[in-house]
Design an enzyme around this catalytic site. Sequence first.
Site, PDB file in Angstrom:
ATOM      1  N   LYS A 118       0.832  -1.207   0.000  1.00  0.00           N
ATOM      2  CA  LYS A 118       0.000   0.000   0.000  1.00  0.00           C
ATOM      3  C   LYS A 118       0.867   1.258   0.000  1.00  0.00           C
ATOM      4  O   LYS A 118       0.574   2.218  -0.712  1.00  0.00           O
ATOM      5  CB  LYS A 118      -0.954   0.006   1.204  1.00  0.00           C
ATOM      6  CG  LYS A 118      -2.117  -0.982   1.033  1.00  0.00           C
ATOM      7  CD  LYS A 118      -2.952  -1.079   2.289  1.00  0.00           C
ATOM      8  CE  LYS A 118      -4.040  -2.128   2.140  1.00  0.00           C
ATOM      9  NZ  LYS A 118      -4.730  -2.398   3.405  1.00  0.00           N
ATOM     10  N   LYS A 198      -4.282  -9.697 -10.403  1.00  0.00           N
ATOM     11  CA  LYS A 198      -5.337  -9.934  -9.423  1.00  0.00           C
ATOM     12  C   LYS A 198      -6.401  -8.823  -9.521  1.00  0.00           C
ATOM     13  O   LYS A 198      -6.040  -7.634  -9.577  1.00  0.00           O
ATOM     14  CB  LYS A 198      -4.730  -9.928  -8.011  1.00  0.00           C
ATOM     15  CG  LYS A 198      -5.764 -10.137  -6.933  1.00  0.00           C
ATOM     16  CD  LYS A 198      -5.348  -9.544  -5.589  1.00  0.00           C
ATOM     17  CE  LYS A 198      -6.575  -9.398  -4.729  1.00  0.00           C
ATOM     18  NZ  LYS A 198      -6.684  -8.318  -3.833  1.00  0.00           N
ATOM     19  N   LYS A 201      -9.860  -3.345  -6.458  1.00  0.00           N
ATOM     20  CA  LYS A 201     -10.257  -1.962  -6.723  1.00  0.00           C
ATOM     21  C   LYS A 201      -9.032  -1.047  -6.795  1.00  0.00           C
ATOM     22  O   LYS A 201      -9.058  -0.042  -7.483  1.00  0.00           O
ATOM     23  CB  LYS A 201     -11.299  -1.444  -5.724  1.00  0.00           C
ATOM     24  CG  LYS A 201     -11.045  -1.814  -4.316  1.00  0.00           C
ATOM     25  CD  LYS A 201     -12.231  -1.572  -3.405  1.00  0.00           C
ATOM     26  CE  LYS A 201     -11.849  -2.073  -2.028  1.00  0.00           C
ATOM     27  NZ  LYS A 201     -12.695  -3.081  -1.470  1.00  0.00           N
TER      28      LYS A 201
END
Length: 332
Positions: A118, A198, A201
């Site tokens: 992230k 994969k 969102k």
Amino acid sequence: MDNFAKTKRVLSGIQPSGRLHLGNYLGAIRQYLQLQEQGHQCFYFIANYHAMTSLQDKAELEEATMHVAMAYLALGIDPERSVFFVQSDVPEVTELCWILNTVCPVSLMQKATSYKDKVARGLSANMGLFDYPVLQAADIVIYDSHLVPVGQDQKQHIEITRDVAGRFNQTYGREVLVLPEPYIVPEVAIVPGIDGQKMSKSYDNTIEIFATPKQTAKRCAQIVTDSTPLEAPKNPERCNVFALLKLLAGPTEIEEIAAKYRAGGYGYGHAKGRLAELINELFAPARQRYAELEKDPDNVRQIIAQGGKKARLVAQATMQRIRDAAGILVHH
Ligand code: ADP
Ligand code: TRP
């Protein structure tokens, strides 16, 4: 009674941080529904405290929370059989997160790949993001959960949960916390998105569950394929469209489509059209229910409020056990 003894406590959550997609459905929600049908004691929730680590906009978070609530209900989570709630309606989970923090080594968090991913994608490295797995561990152990249905990307978080819960038990010398098992179905552990990575969102490569048939067809048309001409034979195993078809069509149809790929004269456009049809058929009833639920958001809020009360009772009992074990005195 016998039957009850065999049922497991199942728990899972999804962050309200965007619109639900086919990867969420095949990788997680379909298993939620199966476990519910099998009569397990299911706890399903909307992880809004987790979403705050990356979504910091009041209106968007509220909207996404309602979206996930309506989506779960529309897809078949039955609030009569499963405890269905919003994470923040059980604030004890943040207390437990703190307690688990005190037995969780920093080095364990530094190994967590989702934090590193992230931050690499540009999210701010806030403490909430770093501590995300410990809050997830709290979510799981506060309900004495045995089984956690998730996609492959969550496997490490379940391992961290086991590690942290085990450390708590070791520190306080008894089996206070239950160590959960992940429940991952290999064929759908990593559902590919329209670019073959994969589906997520975060990668803007999703096929949304609650879209119109036309939007779905348009999205399927955007699936990345190579430029083999229509007439030429194609290798189905190297095609992103076929990878998704395999997850949705029955075995006989899959054989037929594979044969058409190999024979030539069958274009990617045909495969994309069939895929859109299958998705639209699969979600037609849920889309209809979603439209109904949308008309009465108060009813949805009432359903989740009731679920929250049930969940909180269970969490409060576990918390008492945990405070007792750790010597946290309560004075009221
Ligand atoms: P996203 O990656 O889109 O942010 P979430 O992290 O909110 O999705 O995932 C919610 C649940 O859906 C988790 O259990 C996760 O493992 C599962 N899931 C998400 N994407 C996929 C995928 N592409 N394949 C399989 N499972 C998935
Ligand atoms: N981290 C999970 C995800 O991104 C969401 C989640 C939060 C969760 N708490 C949980 C999943 C507890 C399973 C159990 O998908």
